[in-house]
Enzyme design. Structure first.
Site, PDB file in Angstrom:
ATOM      1  CE  LYS A 137       6.714  -0.544  10.022  1.00  0.00           C
ATOM      2  NZ  LYS A 137       5.630  -1.235   9.604  1.00  0.00           N
TER       3      LYS A 137
ATOM      4  CG  HIS B 152       6.090   3.882   8.742  1.00  0.00           C
ATOM      5  ND1 HIS B 152       4.940   3.167   8.594  1.00  0.00           N
ATOM      6  CD2 HIS B 152       6.952   3.549   7.434  1.00  0.00           C
ATOM      7  CE1 HIS B 152       5.300   1.927   7.710  1.00  0.00           C
ATOM      8  NE2 HIS B 152       6.298   2.343   6.845  1.00  0.00           N
TER       9      HIS B 152
ATOM     10  CD  GLU C  10       9.302   0.776   6.463  1.00  0.00           C
ATOM     11  OE1 GLU C  10       8.807   0.310   7.401  1.00  0.00           O
ATOM     12  OE2 GLU C  10       8.572   1.318   5.611  1.00  0.00           O
TER      13      GLU C  10
ATOM     14  CD  GLN D 109       3.366   1.026   4.039  1.00  0.00           C
ATOM     15  OE1 GLN D 109       4.251   0.718   4.733  1.00  0.00           O
ATOM     16  NE2 GLN D 109       2.356   0.103   3.626  1.00  0.00           N
TER      17      GLN D 109
ATOM     18  NE  ARG E 207      -1.495  -0.989   5.309  1.00  0.00           N
ATOM     19  CZ  ARG E 207      -1.254  -1.159   6.640  1.00  0.00           C
ATOM     20  NH1 ARG E 207      -2.172  -0.674   7.722  1.00  0.00           N
ATOM     21  NH2 ARG E 207      -0.377  -1.874   7.008  1.00  0.00           N
TER      22      ARG E 207
ATOM     23  CG  HIS F  81       7.348   4.084   2.056  1.00  0.00           C
ATOM     24  ND1 HIS F  81       7.137   4.921   2.928  1.00  0.00           N
ATOM     25  CD2 HIS F  81       7.179   2.937   2.410  1.00  0.00           C
ATOM     26  CE1 HIS F  81       6.661   4.369   4.223  1.00  0.00           C
ATOM     27  NE2 HIS F  81       6.895   2.908   3.788  1.00  0.00           N
TER      28      HIS F  81
ATOM     29  CE  LYS G 175      -2.849  -5.150   5.437  1.00  0.00           C
ATOM     30  NZ  LYS G 175      -1.409  -5.065   5.888  1.00  0.00           N
TER      31      LYS G 175
ATOM     32  CB  SER H 167      -0.974  -0.143   1.134  1.00  0.00           C
ATOM     33  OG  SER H 167      -0.253  -0.314   2.358  1.00  0.00           O
TER      34      SER H 167
END
Length: 420
Positions: free
Chosen positions: A132, A109, A134, A107, A292, A273, A298, A105
């Site tokens: 979060k 964070h 990453e 999204q 998202r 991203h 979702k 998706s």
């Protein structure tokens, strides 16, 4: 023992590669010959860490604790003094392998401040109060959407994709076209208006526009025309995966980043991203907070996403995060992102080396074997450990391991740790 092998959790999300097409499945099959790989099952993620939805199992029957999370809770000194204090006696990162077949998706964070707020308001969608960040390092050629494109590229799409312009509206499109590079805040504001208008457009309207666009590009492809001016290949690919999804239009706003094996991208807070395809190792702060807004069945939270994003345009080349070769050990390349929670080392041991020392660091770490075989010995391990593709080891802070290599073509390892 303070160094021991782990058996790690696999997640079978629908976007994962199927059967032995998946790097996750290949690592699993190689590390445990008893595992049966199902050819029609997706093997999306391998989780190496202490996350409650996939706490690693300890493969050492002399250790009474069943999982890594339980063992760290009982032996918090293994984290290293600084890490233990900074992260309240918990492992601060989750290490993963991802095998992506269809897009994840769109999204972003949240940062810590927003994470705390979202968690307080909507705990069912935002399960914790942590950020979060990453980082992904490609194992095979890897593609993802990441960050806003330079404005010239977006404007060029607004001029060559009438369906996109219709969704955003003439006023917002002209505002972006007029925004000058000498006024970065004006550019970001115009970009925010355009992207928000796109993401909040009426469902029936955007589905009609998307169908018109897909039909037009399909005809152009059939006539042998070049559709790169409207990003045709990627549009048709995403539309075939998620028909009628607003996320298909984000390709006109976000950079397409292509990574070769060993290249990395770092995704800080509020960076939009979506991974598209390929295999990578990934490390992140321990959190499940994801906002998202498309390419997903979702829960989507378009308002929050459009509010929180970082609307700073930048070329796709700027999204590639550099690795730095270690001064002390030429086999080690360090990917050290601008957050305290984690760092990753890539260890490439050449074929000429038969004995290699995995050096001690002042942090607990997790070591993953991608290629090669060796016998590992450590004063902190109960017995010698046979290492092969897919093996995962937990290494307590300030412990080292000697690798006695048995493969003719060297080894490739990745090691996640926390360098405070």
């Amino acid at each position: 023992p303070a160094v021991f092998p782990l058996s790690c959790a696999v997640q079978n999300y629908s976007w994962g590669k199927l059967g032995l097409e998946s790097e996750v499945a290949k690592l699993l099959a190689s590390s445990d010959p008893l595992v049966q790989i199902q050819p029609d099952q997706p093997y999306a993620e391998l989780w190496m860490g202490t996350h409650p939805r996939g706490d690693a199992i300890i493969r050492d029957n002399r250790i009474p604790q069943k999982t890594l999370g339980q063992w760290i809770a009982d032996n918090p000194a293994c984290l290293g003094a600084k890490v233990k204090e900074a992260f309240q006696s918990t492992l601060p990162f989750l290490f993963k392998v991802l095998s992506v077949n269809t897009a994840l998706s769109i999204q972003a964070h949240p940062n810590k401040e927003l994470a705390a707020k979202l968690h307080a308001q909507f705990p069912e969608h935002y399960p914790d109060a942590n950020h979060k960040p990453e980082m992904a390092i490609a194992l095979t050629p890897f593609e993802g959407l990441c960050g806003f494109r330079p404005v010239e590229e977006i404007v060029s799409f607004l001029q060559s994709v009438p369906e996109l312009r219709a969704l955003i509206g003439e006023v917002a499109a002209e505002q972006l076209e007029r925004s000058g590079s000498d006024d970065p805040r004006g550019v970001s504001a115009a970009l925010r208006v355009c992207f928000t208008r796109l993401m909040k457009s009426e469902k029936k309207f955007f589905v009609d526009q998307l169908n018109m666009l897909v039909k037009r590009i399909s005809q152009e492809v059939a006539e042998g025309k070049d559709t790169s001016g409207s990003n045709g290949d990627l549009l048709l690919r995403l539309h075939s995966q998620y028909p009628g999804d607003i996320g298909c239009f984000t390709i006109y706003f976000l950079n397409l980043v292509r990574l070769e094996p060993g290249e990395a991208m770092f995704l800080g807070a509020n960076e939009p991203h979506a991974y598209l395809q390929g295999d990578c190792v990934e490390c992140m702060a321990c959190s499940d907070n994801t906002v998202r807004a498309g390419l997903t069945p979702k829960f989507i939270d378009v308002l929050t996403l459009c509010e929180m994003l970082n609307y700073t345009p930048a070329p796709s080349s700027s999204k590639i995060f550099p690795a730095v070769q270690s001064q002390l050990d030429p086999s080690v390349y360090l990917y050290d992102p601008p957050v305290p929670d984690f760092a990753i080392m890539k260890i490439e041991i050449p074929a000429s080396i038969k004995l290699y020392l995995v050096s001690a660091v002042d942090s607990a770490s997790i070591l993953l074997v991608i290629q090669g075989t060796a016998v590992g010995t450590s004063t902190a391990a109960a017995s010698e450990m046979s290492l092969r593709r897919g093996s995962v080891l937990f290494i307590s802070a300030n412990e080292s391991i000697s690798l006695h290599l048995s493969s003719p073509d060297g080894m490739l390892l990745f090691r996640a740790c926390c360098l405070l």
